[in-house]
Motif scaffolding. Sequence first.
Motif, PDB file in Angstrom:
ATOM      1  N   ASP A 126       3.867 -10.058   3.291  1.00 28.95           N
ATOM      2  CA  ASP A 126       5.304  -9.752   3.400  1.00 28.95           C
ATOM      3  C   ASP A 126       5.581  -8.393   4.035  1.00 28.95           C
ATOM      4  N   GLY A 127       4.714  -7.952   4.944  1.00 29.41           N
ATOM      5  CA  GLY A 127       4.915  -6.686   5.642  1.00 29.41           C
ATOM      6  C   GLY A 127       4.653  -5.465   4.792  1.00 29.41           C
ATOM      7  N   GLY A 128       3.903  -5.628   3.698  1.00 26.16           N
ATOM      8  CA  GLY A 128       3.632  -4.531   2.784  1.00 26.16           C
ATOM      9  C   GLY A 128       2.588  -3.554   3.297  1.00 26.16           C
ATOM     10  N   CYS A 129       2.432  -2.464   2.564  1.00 26.40           N
ATOM     11  CA  CYS A 129       1.473  -1.401   2.875  1.00 26.40           C
ATOM     12  C   CYS A 129       0.803  -0.942   1.591  1.00 26.40           C
ATOM     13  N   TYR A 130      -0.346  -0.277   1.744  1.00 21.77           N
ATOM     14  CA  TYR A 130      -1.001   0.349   0.599  1.00 21.77           C
ATOM     15  C   TYR A 130      -1.761   1.581   1.057  1.00 21.77           C
ATOM     16  N   GLN A 131      -2.074   2.438   0.109  1.00 22.58           N
ATOM     17  CA  GLN A 131      -2.959   3.562   0.338  1.00 22.58           C
ATOM     18  C   GLN A 131      -3.860   3.680  -0.886  1.00 22.58           C
ATOM     19  N   ASN A 132      -5.174   3.789  -0.640  1.00 18.81           N
ATOM     20  CA  ASN A 132      -6.138   3.944  -1.725  1.00 18.81           C
ATOM     21  C   ASN A 132      -6.266   5.404  -2.121  1.00 18.81           C
ATOM     22  N   PHE A 133      -6.497   5.612  -3.405  1.00 17.65           N
ATOM     23  CA  PHE A 133      -6.660   6.934  -4.002  1.00 17.65           C
ATOM     24  C   PHE A 133      -7.884   6.906  -4.904  1.00 17.65           C
ATOM     25  N   GLN A 134      -8.310   8.079  -5.346  1.00 20.83           N
ATOM     26  CA  GLN A 134      -9.463   8.155  -6.236  1.00 20.83           C
ATOM     27  C   GLN A 134      -9.280   7.303  -7.488  1.00 20.83           C
ATOM     28  N   GLY A 135      -8.069   7.243  -8.014  1.00 24.21           N
ATOM     29  CA  GLY A 135      -7.820   6.540  -9.265  1.00 24.21           C
ATOM     30  C   GLY A 135      -7.113   5.212  -9.124  1.00 24.21           C
ATOM     31  N   GLY A 136      -7.075   4.643  -7.922  1.00 24.70           N
ATOM     32  CA  GLY A 136      -6.398   3.361  -7.741  1.00 24.70           C
ATOM     33  C   GLY A 136      -5.768   3.260  -6.373  1.00 24.70           C
ATOM     34  N   ALA A 137      -4.547   2.732  -6.332  1.00 30.52           N
ATOM     35  CA  ALA A 137      -3.844   2.567  -5.062  1.00 30.52           C
ATOM     36  C   ALA A 137      -2.349   2.615  -5.306  1.00 30.52           C
ATOM     37  N   MET A 138      -1.615   2.828  -4.231  1.00 29.89           N
ATOM     38  CA  MET A 138      -0.163   2.728  -4.243  1.00 29.89           C
ATOM     39  C   MET A 138       0.166   1.578  -3.308  1.00 29.89           C
ATOM     40  N   LEU A 139       0.888   0.579  -3.811  1.00 30.65           N
ATOM     41  CA  LEU A 139       1.301  -0.563  -3.001  1.00 30.65           C
ATOM     42  C   LEU A 139       2.796  -0.477  -2.747  1.00 30.65           C
ATOM     43  N   TRP A 140       3.200  -0.921  -1.571  1.00 27.91           N
ATOM     44  CA  TRP A 140       4.616  -0.906  -1.221  1.00 27.91           C
ATOM     45  C   TRP A 140       4.978  -2.215  -0.549  1.00 27.91           C
ATOM     46  N   SER A 141       6.134  -2.739  -0.903  1.00 29.55           N
ATOM     47  CA  SER A 141       6.760  -3.826  -0.153  1.00 29.55           C
ATOM     48  C   SER A 141       8.252  -3.541  -0.114  1.00 29.55           C
TER      49      SER A 141
END
Length: 158
Positions: free
Chosen positions: A77-92
Amino acid sequence: NTGFEQGTLGYPTSAQTCDLTNGGCYQNFQNGAIIWSPTTGAQVSPNGPIRTKWGSMGYELSELGYPTGGVVCGIRDGGCYQNFQGGAMLWSQSTGAQPSTGPIRAKYATLGYENSFLGYPIAATSCTLAGGACYQNYQGGSITWSPTTGTSVSTTRR
């Protein structure tokens, strides 16, 4: 390589600052920042909803820690993410930016992340349940974690 001033970050707007947790540094640019730590190296953090949410959580002081890669877009659905040391941030577009961490994220991974029936997270993890249990709501249900029973998945939200 971000393309110097012609790249996506543009011109620097501050000097490099090296007073972050665990010896980290950052430098702000017109369109984001470059964040560096000894364990993650230099990572681009572009302006946008993922960086804004990470900032509201306390940047590298949050449970996410430092970014370990750049923002990746073009997922479901055109989403994005960024990985981090403790997990990730997801966006839609429909859910905004939401963190994904800990044992709930581990269960989410086994299901296929946003490609599963759960879709994207719609809120951060909440640890307000009895016995120290936590849950995270998603578009299609929830994942609950308890220190005594582990994780469980439901097609309904808490």
